[in-house]
Design an enzyme around this catalytic site. Structure first.
Site, PDB file in Angstrom:
ATOM      1  N   TYR A   4       0.015  12.159  13.080  1.00 42.80           N
ATOM      2  CA  TYR A   4       0.772  11.123  12.373  1.00 42.80           C
ATOM      3  C   TYR A   4       1.449  10.192  13.369  1.00 42.80           C
ATOM      4  O   TYR A   4       1.297   8.966  13.305  1.00 42.80           O
ATOM      5  CB  TYR A   4       1.798  11.776  11.462  1.00 42.80           C
ATOM      6  CG  TYR A   4       2.766  10.817  10.808  1.00 42.80           C
ATOM      7  CD1 TYR A   4       2.385  10.055   9.713  1.00 42.80           C
ATOM      8  CD2 TYR A   4       4.076  10.694  11.283  1.00 42.80           C
ATOM      9  CE1 TYR A   4       3.280   9.180   9.109  1.00 42.80           C
ATOM     10  CE2 TYR A   4       4.968   9.828  10.682  1.00 42.80           C
ATOM     11  CZ  TYR A   4       4.565   9.070   9.603  1.00 42.80           C
ATOM     12  OH  TYR A   4       5.455   8.199   9.016  1.00 42.80           O
TER      13      TYR A   4
ATOM     14  N   THR B  97       0.831  -1.200   0.000  1.00 38.75           N
ATOM     15  CA  THR B  97       0.000   0.000   0.000  1.00 38.75           C
ATOM     16  C   THR B  97       0.868   1.253   0.000  1.00 38.75           C
ATOM     17  O   THR B  97       2.016   1.233   0.439  1.00 38.75           O
ATOM     18  CB  THR B  97      -0.921   0.027   1.227  1.00 38.75           C
ATOM     19  OG1 THR B  97      -0.131   0.040   2.427  1.00 38.75           O
ATOM     20  CG2 THR B  97      -1.849  -1.180   1.252  1.00 38.75           C
ATOM     21  N   GLY B  98       0.309   2.345  -0.505  1.00 41.79           N
ATOM     22  CA  GLY B  98       0.996   3.633  -0.428  1.00 41.79           C
ATOM     23  C   GLY B  98       2.130   3.782  -1.415  1.00 41.79           C
ATOM     24  O   GLY B  98       3.244   4.157  -1.042  1.00 41.79           O
TER      25      GLY B  98
ATOM     26  N   ILE C 269       9.040   5.060  -0.392  1.00 36.46           N
ATOM     27  CA  ILE C 269       9.531   3.772   0.093  1.00 36.46           C
ATOM     28  C   ILE C 269       8.740   2.633  -0.541  1.00 36.46           C
ATOM     29  O   ILE C 269       9.303   1.602  -0.917  1.00 36.46           O
ATOM     30  CB  ILE C 269       9.454   3.720   1.634  1.00 36.46           C
ATOM     31  CG1 ILE C 269      10.462   4.696   2.249  1.00 36.46           C
ATOM     32  CG2 ILE C 269       9.713   2.300   2.138  1.00 36.46           C
ATOM     33  CD1 ILE C 269      10.369   4.819   3.759  1.00 36.46           C
ATOM     34  N   GLY C 270       7.437   2.821  -0.680  1.00 29.36           N
ATOM     35  CA  GLY C 270       6.616   1.779  -1.281  1.00 29.36           C
ATOM     36  C   GLY C 270       7.054   1.423  -2.686  1.00 29.36           C
ATOM     37  O   GLY C 270       7.054   0.248  -3.078  1.00 29.36           O
TER      38      GLY C 270
ATOM     39  N   SER D 119       6.885   4.851  12.457  1.00 26.42           N
ATOM     40  CA  SER D 119       7.707   6.026  12.737  1.00 26.42           C
ATOM     41  C   SER D 119       7.502   6.428  14.185  1.00 26.42           C
ATOM     42  O   SER D 119       6.433   6.196  14.758  1.00 26.42           O
ATOM     43  CB  SER D 119       7.304   7.184  11.818  1.00 26.42           C
ATOM     44  OG  SER D 119       7.957   8.382  12.194  1.00 26.42           O
TER      45      SER D 119
END
Length: 250
Positions: free
Chosen positions: A161, A9-10, A17-18, A152
């Site tokens: 986040y 995903t993403g 990164i994905g 993170s």
């Protein structure tokens, strides 16, 4: 022999990164489905070409000899995860590795975070991850599967986040225990600061100065650990939050 199938995903931008994870898994022999959400990429511009990058990535994977399919997925919608796993199953087959690399990430702190932003971060980063894990477990192929989530610990000035990622951590660790009878492992990767388009020059310099290696992490650095965690060699690694950050957290 049928290739294993991964869902990442993403993956909206070529500097994400994905994106690096998709290419790494394809190189290891995986067929790959991946998601993007162009509305978010346009709302939070971080470089790349969100209008065309997913199609280019599909072409790159196919050129390497593996199957690939891209899906537009608004993960703030709680009905999407079940549909997504079903759609991937129809297109490629049962998913053997789920890599959660998506994120809602809009900087704000204690005093300036709005309830709407807070809720959106938790809907995308936490609730969607739980629903994707649940849907994945419901279709996992015989022999089990792998869950890897990107996390993170950046929370100061980035409260919704960081808080939503902290909740994600607990869910993935619970999955490692609860889903073990299905042959599923579940782990988290904290890659530290990786420049995926969000850093200005001052930020880049400040973070690099704090990095023992003298350089910042790259998407490929994170992808190397993910490709191990979804491999057969990692069958005994589960319930772990692994910092692969070049010593930044020391």
């Amino acid at each position: 022999m049928t290739a294993p199938i991964a869902l990442v995903t993403g993956v909206g931008r070529s500097n994400s990164i994905g994106h690096a994870i998709v290419l790494a898994l394809a190189a290891d022999g995986w067929d790959v489905a991946f998601t993007s959400w162009r509305a978010y990429e346009q709302r939070v511009p971080l470089g790349g070409d969100p209008a065309n990058d997913p199609d280019r990535l599909v072409a790159a994977v196919q050129a390497s000899g593996r199957r690939a399919v891209a899906f537009e997925a608004d993960l703030s919608d709680p009905t999407v995860p079940d549909r997504l796993l079903a759609d991937v199953g129809d297109a490629l087959g049962s998913v053997g590795a789920l890599v959660l690399s998506h994120a809602e990430s809009v900087d704000s702190g204690i005093l300036d975070t709005t309830p709407e932003s807070f809720d959106r971060h938790f809907a995308v980063n936490t609730r969607a991850a739980w629903l994707l894990i649940r849907a994945f477990a419901g279709q996992v192929p015989p022999g089990g599967g792998r869950i890897v989530a990107l996390t993170s610990d950046h929370i100061v000035g980035n409260v919704p986040y960081g808080a939503s990622k902290g909740a994600l951590d607990r869910i993935v660790i619970a999955a490692a225990r609860e889903l073990a009878p299905l042959g599923i492992t579940a782990n988290l990767v904290n890659p530290g600061p990786v420049d995926t388009g969000w850093m200005d020059e001052d930020t880049r310099a400040a973070l690099a100065a704090h990095q023992p290696t003298g350089r910042l992490g790259t998407p490929d650095d994170a992808a190397r650990l993910v490709r191990f965690l979804v491999s057969d060699d990692a069958h005994w690694v589960t319930g772990q939050l692994i910092k692969s950050d070049g010593g930044f957290s020391i």
